[in-house]
Design a protein around this motif. Structure first.
Motif, mmCIF file in Angstrom:
data_model
loop_
_atom_site.group_PDB
_atom_site.id
_atom_site.type_symbol
_atom_site.label_atom_id
_atom_site.label_comp_id
_atom_site.label_asym_id
_atom_site.label_seq_id
_atom_site.Cartn_x
_atom_site.Cartn_y
_atom_site.Cartn_z
ATOM 1 N N MET A 1 19.105 15.491 67.383
ATOM 2 C CA MET A 1 18.158 16.606 66.496
ATOM 3 C C MET A 1 18.366 17.692 66.540
ATOM 4 N N LYS A 2 18.063 17.730 65.283
ATOM 5 C CA LYS A 2 17.967 19.768 65.186
ATOM 6 C C LYS A 2 17.433 20.543 65.494
ATOM 7 N N LEU A 3 16.912 21.598 66.141
ATOM 8 C CA LEU A 3 16.331 22.442 66.976
ATOM 9 C C LEU A 3 15.847 23.183 65.657
ATOM 10 N N LEU A 4 14.112 24.061 65.755
ATOM 11 C CA LEU A 4 13.376 24.412 64.713
ATOM 12 C C LEU A 4 13.498 25.403 65.133
ATOM 13 N N THR A 5 13.608 26.694 64.388
ATOM 14 C CA THR A 5 13.023 27.948 64.460
ATOM 15 C C THR A 5 11.337 27.901 64.329
ATOM 16 N N PHE A 6 10.978 29.161 64.861
ATOM 17 C CA PHE A 6 9.655 29.652 64.550
ATOM 18 C C PHE A 6 9.475 30.067 62.627
ATOM 19 N N ALA A 7 10.200 30.673 62.330
ATOM 20 C CA ALA A 7 10.311 30.648 60.919
ATOM 21 C C ALA A 7 10.733 29.535 59.949
ATOM 22 N N GLU A 8 11.377 28.433 60.484
ATOM 23 C CA GLU A 8 11.592 26.943 59.766
ATOM 24 C C GLU A 8 10.237 26.333 59.925
ATOM 25 N N LEU A 9 9.267 26.931 61.129
ATOM 26 C CA LEU A 9 8.155 25.973 61.146
ATOM 27 C C LEU A 9 7.142 26.814 60.219
ATOM 28 N N ARG A 10 7.142 27.703 60.310
ATOM 29 C CA ARG A 10 5.914 28.923 59.252
ATOM 30 C C ARG A 10 6.264 28.121 58.129
ATOM 31 N N ALA A 11 7.573 28.458 57.056
ATOM 32 C CA ALA A 11 7.686 28.759 55.893
ATOM 33 C C ALA A 11 7.361 27.279 55.345
ATOM 34 N N GLN A 12 7.719 25.653 56.389
ATOM 35 C CA GLN A 12 7.333 23.846 55.812
ATOM 36 C C GLN A 12 5.687 24.308 56.118
ATOM 37 N N ASN A 13 5.519 24.811 57.805
ATOM 38 C CA ASN A 13 4.212 24.535 57.607
ATOM 39 C C ASN A 13 2.773 25.141 56.399
ATOM 40 N N THR A 14 2.892 26.404 56.327
ATOM 41 C CA THR A 14 2.092 26.895 54.897
ATOM 42 C C THR A 14 2.921 26.570 53.788
ATOM 43 N N SER A 15 3.860 25.882 53.866
ATOM 44 C CA SER A 15 3.715 25.235 52.396
ATOM 45 C C SER A 15 2.347 23.725 52.222
ATOM 46 N N ARG A 16 3.198 22.842 53.606
ATOM 47 C CA ARG A 16 2.605 22.027 53.293
ATOM 48 C C ARG A 16 0.680 21.260 53.228
#
Length: 112
Positions: A1-16
């Motif tokens: 499983m790939k680890l997630l950064t806060f920046a990646e979470l933010r990008a996907q989370n706000t886009s969703r």
């Protein structure tokens, strides 16, 4: 499983949130209070599962029960990020700042 950064979470989370739930690009069609209340609801769901686990409503700590607790922890993180985003804050920045403040206050050598 790939680890997630806060920046990646933010990008996907706000886009969703924009694409799926209809929030605008600034996520300000909900107030910080609205996001905080949504976060509190998710924390409540997590605490309810933990309460049931503590009082042994769960027969065992099965994989599915632990997965349900993990799902609620994830929901808390997701809503926390959306709240921070609505306030133009980044979780990594506020976490580092606060962690270091507490370390300093407690005379801990542990700093981020």
């Amino acid at each position: 499983m790939k680890l997630l950064t806060f920046a990646e979470l933010r990008a996907q989370n706000t886009s969703r949130a924009i694409e799926t739930f209809g929030h605008n690009h600034l996520l300000n069609d909900w107030s910080p209070t609205d996001w905080g209340c949504a976060l509190a609801g998710e924390v409540g769901e997590l605490c309810n599962l933990l309460k049931k686990w503590r009082r042994k409503d769960f027969v065992t700590a099965s994989e599915s029960e632990l997965a349900a607790i993990g799902d609620e922890i994830a929901d808390v993180q997701i809503y926390l990020d959306l709240l921070a985003s609505s306030l133009k804050m980044h979780l990594d920045e506020v976490l580092v700042r606060k962690f270091n403040i507490v370390s300093e206050r407690m005379n801990s050598v542990r700093k981020l």
